[in-house]
Design an enzyme around this catalytic site. Sequence first.
Site, mmCIF file in Angstrom:
data_model
loop_
_atom_site.group_PDB
_atom_site.id
_atom_site.type_symbol
_atom_site.label_atom_id
_atom_site.label_comp_id
_atom_site.label_asym_id
_atom_site.label_seq_id
_atom_site.Cartn_x
_atom_site.Cartn_y
_atom_site.Cartn_z
ATOM 1 N N LYS A 80 1.661 -2.730 8.992
ATOM 2 C CA LYS A 80 2.947 -2.287 9.255
ATOM 3 C C LYS A 80 4.493 -2.727 9.662
ATOM 4 C CE LYS A 80 4.309 2.663 9.930
ATOM 5 N NZ LYS A 80 3.791 3.623 10.997
ATOM 6 N N LEU A 100 0.922 -1.180 0.680
ATOM 7 C CA LEU A 100 0.215 -0.172 -0.246
ATOM 8 C C LEU A 100 0.836 1.353 0.135
ATOM 9 C CD1 LEU A 100 -2.972 -0.892 2.523
ATOM 10 C CD2 LEU A 100 -2.817 -0.748 0.316
ATOM 11 N N GLY A 101 2.338 1.195 0.535
ATOM 12 C CA GLY A 101 2.887 2.216 0.907
ATOM 13 C C GLY A 101 3.944 2.419 1.789
ATOM 14 N N LYS A 102 5.059 3.326 1.478
ATOM 15 C CA LYS A 102 6.177 3.187 2.841
ATOM 16 C C LYS A 102 6.716 4.222 3.246
ATOM 17 C CE LYS A 102 9.093 1.135 -1.178
ATOM 18 N NZ LYS A 102 9.754 0.815 -1.569
ATOM 19 N N GLY A 103 7.316 4.091 3.909
ATOM 20 C CA GLY A 103 7.628 5.384 4.755
ATOM 21 C C GLY A 103 8.677 5.922 5.624
ATOM 22 N N SER A 104 8.955 6.674 6.317
ATOM 23 C CA SER A 104 10.270 6.619 7.567
ATOM 24 C C SER A 104 9.968 5.299 8.158
ATOM 25 C CB SER A 104 10.070 7.745 8.108
ATOM 26 O OG SER A 104 9.321 8.171 8.711
ATOM 27 N N VAL A 148 3.303 0.017 4.642
ATOM 28 C CA VAL A 148 1.994 -0.981 4.975
ATOM 29 C C VAL A 148 1.659 -1.928 3.783
ATOM 30 C CG1 VAL A 148 -0.055 -0.187 5.384
ATOM 31 C CG2 VAL A 148 2.048 1.071 5.582
ATOM 32 N N GLY A 152 8.887 2.274 7.512
ATOM 33 C CA GLY A 152 8.464 0.862 7.404
ATOM 34 C C GLY A 152 7.723 0.872 5.848
ATOM 35 N N ASP A 154 1.432 14.714 13.254
ATOM 36 C CA ASP A 154 1.306 15.075 11.608
ATOM 37 C C ASP A 154 -0.264 14.991 10.719
ATOM 38 O OD1 ASP A 154 2.867 14.482 9.078
ATOM 39 O OD2 ASP A 154 3.367 12.885 9.281
#
Length: 480
Positions: A45, A22-26, A30, A28, A142
């Site tokens: 996550k 689904l997505g990635k961030g700082s 998802v 980890g 955020d």
Amino acid sequence: MAASSAYSGLPRFPNFKVHKLLGKGSYGKVYKVERESDKQLYAIKEADLGSMSQAERADAVNEVRLLVSISHHNVIRYHEAFLLGNKLCTVMEYAPFGDLRYYISKGAKKKLPFPEEAIWRILLQLCRGLQALHSQNVIHRDIKPANIFLCVNDLLKIGDLGIAKALTNMNFARTQIGTPCYMAPEVWSGRPYSYGSDMWSLGAVLYEMMTFRTPMEGRTIVDLRNRIVGGRFTPVPSGSYSPELISLCHSLLSTEPSKRPSPASILGSTAASKWLHVLPEPPAAHRPPARRWTSDGSSKAALLDTIVVPRDLKQLPKHLPPPSYDTDVVQPAQPPPPPPPSVSASVSVPPGGQRASSWCSCGAVPPPAVSRPSSVLGAAGVSRPSVKVVPGHSGSRPPTREPSRQPSPAEVRSILDNRRGPLPPPFPRMPNGAVSSAAAAAAAAAAAAVAAYQQRWAPNPQPIAFQAPRSIPYRRLSIS
């Protein structure tokens, strides 16, 4: 089994089937997954704790603590957390319609502005979610369209509490963290900040829904900082939306935190009261449980106790909260059926007969007392006193079960009378002790009935032993 073992480019999780990234961030990645036991969709996550410092590990585990503590239908719900290798996997609620960022970009491409009803529906739900967070002394830090998720029935949820912070004793946060375009002026300037920083970010999201651009933009990060700290932004054009909505957006973008409205003041305002009817009612599947967990397993309304991350990551699962799935809730056991009413000690009822009195521990109302005529003709033509049965009363002790005693003829006749209903008028006496033929026939019938009941209540004779000799076939045994 390691979580990073690739299978068609996707990791493997026990008891889950991975659909897509689904997505990635700082912190980890998802994934959209399907739980094998209930076939429901969830979001996992994945955070690699092995590559983090001890402080970063505490921040990653902090999201689990906050998700468990906040129970509101406008906040993403926690389901489970487990350790797979060195990676912390958090199972959360899945939003099937994506995030708000996608709809803003889609509206900007098609140049179709959001209807005011849709903006109020999103804004008021965000206020409710932030009110739930702030009531637990939690600031999100955020708030942005990418962290606002849409579910069925226009239900909106705030997610990604990875950098949220729990304030204690009304302290102020000082860490400069968040997404640059949605960071409040006090965060940029390094001043202490509190819940008002989330309200400035909410104003930035509201401004973007109304204009399809962020309120402050700069060519460089320094230019962006100066514009946000100075509060320089282009006002929302008048006429595009109602004056109440435009005024609310401008007040949220104030450089002074004290001048920004709180979630409670927005929800209680006159302008918002006109749009409360458009808020969706959360379905039963999106209503989180009212319970919250503590380290000792008890439930209370406060935040979960701080999860201490041990140096040895193998000991971390002992400190994680238990799973919480709707499909795993055990239904309460059905109460046992009430005990059958006991038979009075004074009157034993034959099988199939109606009891004259009953004993019920459930507090049932007993039937009314039944009185009989003054005299009843007996089996030999002798007048007997009438029988009056008082329910719930059988002498000096409560009724007990005594089915082994044989009833007397008078008791059998009394039971027959109770079962058959009211009796006809008693037969007239004849002179010199003589009785009529009808009376004699009735007496004979009564005597036959008594004899039949006596025989019915007589114990069964013992079975006659089988006298024939038993022939046991001879079987040869061989011992080796």
